[in-house]
Design an enzyme around this catalytic site. Structure first.
Site, PDB file in Angstrom:
ATOM      1  N   HIS A 102      -1.967  -2.728  -3.992  1.00 34.05           N
ATOM      2  CA  HIS A 102      -3.087  -2.682  -4.935  1.00 34.05           C
ATOM      3  C   HIS A 102      -3.645  -4.109  -5.047  1.00 34.05           C
ATOM      4  O   HIS A 102      -2.909  -5.042  -5.398  1.00 34.05           O
ATOM      5  CB  HIS A 102      -2.633  -2.155  -6.302  1.00 34.05           C
ATOM      6  CG  HIS A 102      -2.168  -0.727  -6.237  1.00 34.05           C
ATOM      7  ND1 HIS A 102      -0.996  -0.292  -6.805  1.00 34.05           N
ATOM      8  CD2 HIS A 102      -2.735   0.354  -5.648  1.00 34.05           C
ATOM      9  CE1 HIS A 102      -0.870   1.022  -6.576  1.00 34.05           C
ATOM     10  NE2 HIS A 102      -1.902   1.427  -5.870  1.00 34.05           N
ATOM     11  N   GLU A 132      -3.129  -6.643  -8.079  1.00 34.96           N
ATOM     12  CA  GLU A 132      -1.783  -6.883  -8.610  1.00 34.96           C
ATOM     13  C   GLU A 132      -1.285  -8.172  -7.983  1.00 34.96           C
ATOM     14  O   GLU A 132      -0.805  -8.209  -6.845  1.00 34.96           O
ATOM     15  CB  GLU A 132      -0.894  -5.665  -8.328  1.00 34.96           C
ATOM     16  CG  GLU A 132      -1.421  -4.444  -9.086  1.00 34.96           C
ATOM     17  CD  GLU A 132      -0.649  -3.143  -8.857  1.00 34.96           C
ATOM     18  OE1 GLU A 132      -1.106  -2.098  -9.342  1.00 34.96           O
ATOM     19  OE2 GLU A 132       0.418  -3.176  -8.205  1.00 34.96           O
ATOM     20  N   ARG A 150      -8.162  -2.773  -7.453  1.00 31.79           N
ATOM     21  CA  ARG A 150      -7.025  -1.939  -7.061  1.00 31.79           C
ATOM     22  C   ARG A 150      -7.219  -1.399  -5.643  1.00 31.79           C
ATOM     23  O   ARG A 150      -6.295  -1.394  -4.846  1.00 31.79           O
ATOM     24  CB  ARG A 150      -6.884  -0.786  -8.052  1.00 31.79           C
ATOM     25  CG  ARG A 150      -5.637   0.077  -7.842  1.00 31.79           C
ATOM     26  CD  ARG A 150      -5.497   1.050  -9.000  1.00 31.79           C
ATOM     27  NE  ARG A 150      -4.342   1.920  -8.868  1.00 31.79           N
ATOM     28  CZ  ARG A 150      -3.107   1.611  -9.265  1.00 31.79           C
ATOM     29  NH1 ARG A 150      -2.859   0.435  -9.779  1.00 31.79           N
ATOM     30  NH2 ARG A 150      -2.118   2.472  -9.148  1.00 31.79           N
ATOM     31  N   ARG A 179      -1.395   6.120  -1.729  1.00 35.31           N
ATOM     32  CA  ARG A 179      -1.292   7.583  -1.633  1.00 35.31           C
ATOM     33  C   ARG A 179      -1.779   8.073  -0.265  1.00 35.31           C
ATOM     34  O   ARG A 179      -1.881   9.278  -0.048  1.00 35.31           O
ATOM     35  CB  ARG A 179      -2.136   8.255  -2.734  1.00 35.31           C
ATOM     36  CG  ARG A 179      -1.660   8.003  -4.152  1.00 35.31           C
ATOM     37  CD  ARG A 179      -0.337   8.672  -4.469  1.00 35.31           C
ATOM     38  NE  ARG A 179       0.107   8.350  -5.809  1.00 35.31           N
ATOM     39  CZ  ARG A 179       0.784   7.256  -6.141  1.00 35.31           C
ATOM     40  NH1 ARG A 179       1.127   6.365  -5.208  1.00 35.31           N
ATOM     41  NH2 ARG A 179       1.143   7.036  -7.390  1.00 35.31           N
ATOM     42  N   HIS A 235       4.566  -4.550  -6.721  1.00 34.51           N
ATOM     43  CA  HIS A 235       3.517  -4.055  -7.624  1.00 34.51           C
ATOM     44  C   HIS A 235       3.596  -4.723  -8.990  1.00 34.51           C
ATOM     45  O   HIS A 235       4.636  -5.247  -9.379  1.00 34.51           O
ATOM     46  CB  HIS A 235       3.664  -2.536  -7.806  1.00 34.51           C
ATOM     47  CG  HIS A 235       3.274  -1.757  -6.587  1.00 34.51           C
ATOM     48  ND1 HIS A 235       2.039  -1.204  -6.422  1.00 34.51           N
ATOM     49  CD2 HIS A 235       3.972  -1.465  -5.466  1.00 34.51           C
ATOM     50  CE1 HIS A 235       1.984  -0.584  -5.255  1.00 34.51           C
ATOM     51  NE2 HIS A 235       3.144  -0.727  -4.649  1.00 34.51           N
ATOM     52  N   TYR A 295       4.869  11.107  -1.826  1.00 37.47           N
ATOM     53  CA  TYR A 295       3.647  10.710  -2.514  1.00 37.47           C
ATOM     54  C   TYR A 295       2.629  10.094  -1.560  1.00 37.47           C
ATOM     55  O   TYR A 295       1.561   9.691  -1.972  1.00 37.47           O
ATOM     56  CB  TYR A 295       3.984   9.709  -3.622  1.00 37.47           C
ATOM     57  CG  TYR A 295       4.806  10.319  -4.721  1.00 37.47           C
ATOM     58  CD1 TYR A 295       4.183  10.901  -5.818  1.00 37.47           C
ATOM     59  CD2 TYR A 295       6.189  10.338  -4.651  1.00 37.47           C
ATOM     60  CE1 TYR A 295       4.930  11.482  -6.826  1.00 37.47           C
ATOM     61  CE2 TYR A 295       6.946  10.922  -5.660  1.00 37.47           C
ATOM     62  CZ  TYR A 295       6.313  11.495  -6.735  1.00 37.47           C
ATOM     63  OH  TYR A 295       7.049  12.077  -7.727  1.00 37.47           O
ATOM     64  N   GLU A 327       8.194  -3.017  -9.282  1.00 31.45           N
ATOM     65  CA  GLU A 327       7.046  -2.973 -10.212  1.00 31.45           C
ATOM     66  C   GLU A 327       7.380  -3.903 -11.379  1.00 31.45           C
ATOM     67  O   GLU A 327       8.405  -3.711 -12.027  1.00 31.45           O
ATOM     68  CB  GLU A 327       6.901  -1.537 -10.699  1.00 31.45           C
ATOM     69  CG  GLU A 327       5.815  -1.253 -11.676  1.00 31.45           C
ATOM     70  CD  GLU A 327       4.504  -0.875 -10.983  1.00 31.45           C
ATOM     71  OE1 GLU A 327       3.541  -1.631 -11.168  1.00 31.45           O
ATOM     72  OE2 GLU A 327       4.463   0.168 -10.293  1.00 31.45           O
TER      73      GLU A 327
END
Lengths: 309, 309
Positions: free
Chosen positions: B17, B20, B58, B66, B109, B155, B169
């Site tokens: 992303h 981030e 992002r 995804r 992340h 995912y 994360e």
């Protein structure tokens, strides 16, 4: 004694930057069933940068809060040749600038820096300076500061439409997020602004006084490498420490290689014999502007008494 | 006893992303003169979503994390018909997926929620679960949690390329901002991952053990009005309280009209007899996904011992 005309309309702008969510959510709330009112004037909540709000970004094409310049507002270019924000500035100016000479603007902003409540005001605007002092005194000590913009410089911000107004900048809040604590601070400041206007409109005299504020004298960029990418970050000693005094020996950055950088390393001697005060520390939107933080001096101004003319 | 092959390559992804910033800045640091190394394997720092990093958003067209689905990776459409992120997922997959069967992915992340260090791992991946426990134990109690993704669900995230991997994360950090404290947590977690892999590659046996983790059982959206705009916000009692237990009577939202909303008001009885644990509370990027926070259950898993085969 300073006198001025009655305030007939107050325009409360949210979403001048589309991802600063307190203003967006407050204005929507006031538009949808919880109206914002004052006793002595009309209050007009208004969403500024509608397209940026939809995108949840600061802006679509360029920063709306720099487009209210004489050049843009009088541009003879056709709409199709203009960026969205220049068109929007013209639209808003047509709607608001000619209402009358007694309109006031409150422009609601957020920052990722730990500013708490920061009132932004022009130093020649005695009416708004009195308002800022009134708001500041209603908050606990240290929660609300006044940032004074110098003299006759015009930034092309929203306040240019009507000549009188302040911006209410509240943080810390991430872009695209709404936090209850930050929204409460923002709403309290708006309500205090309207309370001040009601008192003024009702003939209350505000005594001559001193105000304490901050004036930017330099903007400091991040350390950068030869590609222009940042090569360091705000030092942990400075992070979240907006308004806390710095000296030349204070560490302000940590390079990614681990080296500390002091304030003395990044600026000349000019003006830093005494304490200076950082603000907008690590504001997300200022990375692209090359600003890691502002350095300010604390200033004191004498205000003459203020009363309705 | 579980055995597995030697880890030959570790790919450390930053900027999956683009806004981030801890991952982006760490990977740039490792690429430019402060290399990231391990004793027993090659380490490859890599910037994932290059276009989104340039934009500091992002994503450009859609969420890269995804797009690593079988459908996308085997798509027969020409590049010109694909979004940037689908093309990028295909590029990355061609580069990494066929290196060999002994590659591991660390995907870095950030979140605006107060997650601290949150390790994201699949429940069927015994190797990575052992790694998560190893990392967790090196942090002070309460700093590092393990979020376990259920079973066989894929995912389309970056880890799909190589089958073994975790996401690290870390929060709270605003989008488009780099904070020293958050980057330090991120870097420490990466170094512990490599330390674990070195030990494993050198034949150290990791004993059978129990791990404590969290599993999402429902995602909760904000209150919304008839136009789909949010009509309330995370309650001040819940803000920054990721991982702290909630019951049905806990206040979770405050509507903009001032009304409090309890957890019991927004969910059915199912599964909330005992304490549940919120995560991703007020994550900026999840507003558009209709997620105000995740509700998780605490789970305990038994891991068999792990050793190089």
């Amino acid at each position: 004694m300073e006198t001025s005309v009655k305030v007939k309309d107050v325009i409360v702008l949210g979403g001048t930057h589309g991802d600063e969510m307190s203003g967006v959510c407050l204005v929507r709330k006031w538009l949808n069933g919880s109206p914002l009112t004052a006793k002595t004037c009309e209050v007009i909540p208004y969403l500024s940068n509608v397209e940026a709000i939809k995108l949840c970004r600061r802006y679509k094409d360029c920063d709306l809060n720099r487009q209210f310049t004489e050049e843009n507002l009088k541009s003879v270019l056709a709409d199709t040749e203009l960026s969205y924000e220049v068109k929007r500035a013209r639209e808003m100016n047509e709607k608001f600038a000619e209402m009358n000479g007694s309109t006031f603007i409150l422009d609601l902003h957020n920052t990722t820096s730990n500013s708490q409540v920061c009132l932004i005001v022009e130093e020649l605007d005695g009416f708004s300076l009195h308002m800022c002092r009134y708001i500041q005194q209603a908050f606990p000590k240290g929660v609300c500061r006044i940032w004074i913009l110098g003299g006759s410089v015009e930034y092309g911000d929203t306040r240019c439409m009507v000549k009188r107004g302040i911006a209410i900048e509240v943080g810390p809040q991430p872009q695209a997020v709404v936090r209850a604590d930050i929204m409460d601070l923002q709403e309290k400041a708006v309500n205090l602004s309207l309370e001040f206007i009601d008192k003024y409109n009702q003939g209350v005299c505000f005594d001559s006084c001193q105000i304490e504020g901050y004036k930017t004298f330099i903007k400091i960029d991040f350390p950068r490498n030869s590609q222009g990418d940042i090569a360091g970050m705000i030092h942990q000693n400075l992070q979240d420490q907006d308004w806390k005094p710095l000296t030349r020996s204070s560490t302000v950055f940590r390079r990614f290689n681990g080296d500390d950088v002091t304030l003395g390393d990044v600026i000349d001697d000019v003006g830093v014999e005494e304490s200076v005060y950082p603000m907008f520390v690590n504001e997300a939107a200022y990375y692209e502007k090359g600003i890691a933080f502002h350095l300010t001096n604390k200033v004191h101004m004498s205000l003459p008494a203020l009363k309705l003319e």
